[in-house]
Design a protein around this motif. Sequence first.
Motif, mmCIF file in Angstrom:
data_model
loop_
_atom_site.group_PDB
_atom_site.id
_atom_site.type_symbol
_atom_site.label_atom_id
_atom_site.label_comp_id
_atom_site.label_asym_id
_atom_site.label_seq_id
_atom_site.Cartn_x
_atom_site.Cartn_y
_atom_site.Cartn_z
ATOM 1 N N ASP A 283 11.686 38.125 -50.057
ATOM 2 C CA ASP A 283 10.266 38.082 -49.195
ATOM 3 C C ASP A 283 9.467 37.033 -49.741
ATOM 4 O O ASP A 283 8.171 37.441 -50.227
ATOM 5 C CB ASP A 283 9.751 39.433 -48.849
ATOM 6 C CG ASP A 283 9.374 40.119 -49.958
ATOM 7 O OD1 ASP A 283 9.764 39.679 -51.236
ATOM 8 O OD2 ASP A 283 8.531 41.053 -49.893
ATOM 9 N N TRP A 284 9.706 35.808 -50.105
ATOM 10 C CA TRP A 284 9.167 34.871 -50.959
ATOM 11 C C TRP A 284 7.647 34.494 -50.264
ATOM 12 O O TRP A 284 7.001 34.045 -50.805
ATOM 13 C CB TRP A 284 9.916 33.884 -51.520
ATOM 14 C CG TRP A 284 10.237 32.778 -50.592
ATOM 15 C CD1 TRP A 284 9.677 31.797 -50.196
ATOM 16 C CD2 TRP A 284 11.689 32.677 -49.925
ATOM 17 N NE1 TRP A 284 10.315 30.870 -49.310
ATOM 18 C CE2 TRP A 284 11.468 31.447 -48.939
ATOM 19 C CE3 TRP A 284 12.632 33.584 -49.573
ATOM 20 C CZ2 TRP A 284 12.509 31.125 -48.183
ATOM 21 C CZ3 TRP A 284 13.717 33.101 -49.085
ATOM 22 C CH2 TRP A 284 13.628 32.132 -48.221
ATOM 23 N N TRP A 285 7.528 34.558 -48.741
ATOM 24 C CA TRP A 285 6.813 33.838 -48.085
ATOM 25 C C TRP A 285 6.424 34.904 -47.011
ATOM 26 O O TRP A 285 6.783 35.295 -46.028
ATOM 27 C CB TRP A 285 7.011 32.682 -47.289
ATOM 28 C CG TRP A 285 5.763 31.851 -46.879
ATOM 29 C CD1 TRP A 285 4.912 32.086 -46.074
ATOM 30 C CD2 TRP A 285 5.786 30.070 -47.290
ATOM 31 N NE1 TRP A 285 3.967 30.962 -45.965
ATOM 32 C CE2 TRP A 285 4.485 29.835 -46.610
ATOM 33 C CE3 TRP A 285 6.455 29.467 -47.882
ATOM 34 C CZ2 TRP A 285 3.971 28.914 -46.866
ATOM 35 C CZ3 TRP A 285 5.930 28.135 -48.082
ATOM 36 C CH2 TRP A 285 5.029 27.899 -47.461
ATOM 37 N N THR A 286 5.229 35.779 -47.565
ATOM 38 C CA THR A 286 4.700 36.872 -46.603
ATOM 39 C C THR A 286 3.340 36.630 -46.133
ATOM 40 O O THR A 286 2.458 35.868 -46.570
ATOM 41 C CB THR A 286 4.691 38.016 -47.575
ATOM 42 O OG1 THR A 286 3.758 37.850 -48.685
ATOM 43 C CG2 THR A 286 6.083 38.627 -48.190
ATOM 44 N N TYR A 287 3.219 37.293 -44.933
ATOM 45 C CA TYR A 287 1.707 37.359 -44.355
ATOM 46 C C TYR A 287 1.249 38.846 -44.728
ATOM 47 O O TYR A 287 1.886 39.685 -45.206
ATOM 48 C CB TYR A 287 1.805 37.142 -42.972
ATOM 49 C CG TYR A 287 2.279 35.707 -42.414
ATOM 50 C CD1 TYR A 287 2.368 34.475 -43.348
ATOM 51 C CD2 TYR A 287 2.611 35.380 -41.254
ATOM 52 C CE1 TYR A 287 2.353 33.326 -43.165
ATOM 53 C CE2 TYR A 287 2.991 34.107 -41.020
ATOM 54 C CZ TYR A 287 2.764 33.264 -41.905
ATOM 55 O OH TYR A 287 3.406 31.635 -41.528
ATOM 56 N N GLY A 288 0.009 39.068 -44.168
ATOM 57 C CA GLY A 288 -0.638 40.308 -44.299
ATOM 58 C C GLY A 288 -1.556 40.531 -45.755
ATOM 59 O O GLY A 288 -1.165 39.859 -46.567
ATOM 60 N N LEU A 289 -2.421 41.449 -45.755
ATOM 61 C CA LEU A 289 -3.175 41.656 -46.649
ATOM 62 C C LEU A 289 -2.502 42.332 -47.910
ATOM 63 O O LEU A 289 -2.536 41.858 -49.129
ATOM 64 C CB LEU A 289 -4.434 42.549 -46.294
ATOM 65 C CG LEU A 289 -5.412 43.092 -47.386
ATOM 66 C CD1 LEU A 289 -5.846 42.014 -48.164
ATOM 67 C CD2 LEU A 289 -6.443 44.027 -46.700
ATOM 68 N N GLU A 290 -1.805 43.422 -47.777
ATOM 69 C CA GLU A 290 -1.320 44.173 -48.763
ATOM 70 C C GLU A 290 -0.428 43.328 -49.573
ATOM 71 O O GLU A 290 -0.239 43.450 -50.940
ATOM 72 C CB GLU A 290 -0.846 45.570 -48.405
ATOM 73 C CG GLU A 290 -1.975 46.539 -48.059
ATOM 74 C CD GLU A 290 -2.862 46.769 -49.016
ATOM 75 O OE1 GLU A 290 -2.621 46.753 -50.440
ATOM 76 O OE2 GLU A 290 -4.338 46.941 -48.683
ATOM 77 N N PRO A 291 0.683 42.607 -49.027
ATOM 78 C CA PRO A 291 1.731 41.926 -49.787
ATOM 79 C C PRO A 291 1.099 40.641 -50.626
ATOM 80 O O PRO A 291 1.821 40.335 -51.405
ATOM 81 C CB PRO A 291 2.432 41.595 -48.788
ATOM 82 C CG PRO A 291 2.446 42.267 -47.526
ATOM 83 C CD PRO A 291 0.990 42.761 -47.466
ATOM 84 N N ASN A 292 0.051 40.581 -50.139
ATOM 85 C CA ASN A 292 -0.669 39.259 -50.991
ATOM 86 C C ASN A 292 -2.013 39.657 -51.627
ATOM 87 O O ASN A 292 -2.909 38.934 -52.227
ATOM 88 C CB ASN A 292 -0.934 38.279 -49.795
ATOM 89 C CG ASN A 292 0.145 37.515 -49.259
ATOM 90 O OD1 ASN A 292 0.798 36.971 -50.005
ATOM 91 N ND2 ASN A 292 0.599 38.194 -48.221
ATOM 92 N N ARG A 293 -2.323 41.027 -51.688
ATOM 93 C CA ARG A 293 -3.553 41.592 -52.276
ATOM 94 C C ARG A 293 -3.763 40.729 -53.764
ATOM 95 O O ARG A 293 -4.958 40.104 -53.879
ATOM 96 C CB ARG A 293 -3.746 43.065 -52.241
ATOM 97 C CG ARG A 293 -4.873 43.434 -53.110
ATOM 98 C CD ARG A 293 -4.989 44.915 -53.228
ATOM 99 N NE ARG A 293 -5.154 45.721 -51.707
ATOM 100 C CZ ARG A 293 -6.494 45.578 -51.098
ATOM 101 N NH1 ARG A 293 -7.472 45.223 -51.862
ATOM 102 N NH2 ARG A 293 -6.365 46.164 -50.013
ATOM 103 N N HIS A 294 -2.755 40.969 -54.765
ATOM 104 C CA HIS A 294 -2.978 40.437 -55.937
ATOM 105 C C HIS A 294 -3.237 38.845 -55.910
ATOM 106 O O HIS A 294 -4.287 38.519 -56.770
ATOM 107 C CB HIS A 294 -1.788 40.737 -56.723
ATOM 108 C CG HIS A 294 -1.847 40.105 -58.248
ATOM 109 N ND1 HIS A 294 -2.681 40.157 -59.051
ATOM 110 C CD2 HIS A 294 -0.901 39.386 -58.750
ATOM 111 C CE1 HIS A 294 -2.486 39.538 -60.066
ATOM 112 N NE2 HIS A 294 -1.393 39.020 -59.903
#
Length: 329
Positions: A283-294
Amino acid sequence: MTALDLTFACLDYDRTRALQDGRVRPEGIALNFLPLPVEETFFRQLKHHEFDVAEMSLSSYVLTLDRPDPPFVAIPVFPSRYFRHQSIYVNTGSGVTRPEDLAGKRVGVPEYQITAGVWQRGMLADEYGVDPFSVRYFTGGVETPGRSEKIALDLPDGVSVRPIGPSETLSAMLADGSLDAVMSASVPSSFGRSPQVKRLFDDPKAAERDYYARTGIFPIMHTVVVRRELLDRHPWVARSLTKAFEESLRIAYDDLRYRSALKVMLPWLDDHVAETVSALGEDWWTYGLEPNRHVLEVFLRYSFEQGLAKKQRRPEELFAASAGSAYTI
């Protein structure tokens, strides 16, 4: 129910193409997709708020939140991501042979506030100890004279940022030694033409893979914004759009993995996808807040530390609450 007519300006990406050609239709929305170059979209949206929905520089969007009446609200969709080690160029006569050597040097950037520059300065500080305030920055067009900041900046004392001359370009100044380095999303034309211009990292791909392995950061460049007044009237639009972007992303993933014929003009596409999965995960390209929080937390820290954002925000402050959760591959 009559569909809500909305304009959407965005580059023609594989991950948004299903929205462009109508294979994906946001619920309750008739989307008029305008495929425009990113710089044109950013300028027109920031200056004139021309589009209902638009691709937007993450940095520029964060800075709009400092205004008394912020004009946009983002949804957790990220159409552009990019490792930026490969986008730092140096003059071979500058004495810069290692990232650490950039301290105190003259570095050209198209605009101080652009997202690529925020990531590059932050990465150089965290990874190599280069204090962003120690560098002298010069802003202007990479190839065309006259570029200026799209957003008026109020920088703290100690940040050295000056525009180059009205007839000068960053590419030419890098080649003639007037600049020691250039950090640019676009490739300067002097790279490959002038023997004096090279990349800072001799093997940027290896540096970027190592960076991701240690940090888990695949830098986010752009997000998608909606005019705030529109969301105030129709809060459901945020979730409808987010779902549609998620579905379009899923289709793009499926296209990359389709093997009966090549949908992308790369003869070894299977190897490239396998290499990417090995380095970055499925899942190298994700949307959404939690997967991208860091990733978002690090960017927001950089923006504040570099004198751009007036406060260090939390990722939750960036996105419409009504956007909801996002799909992860």
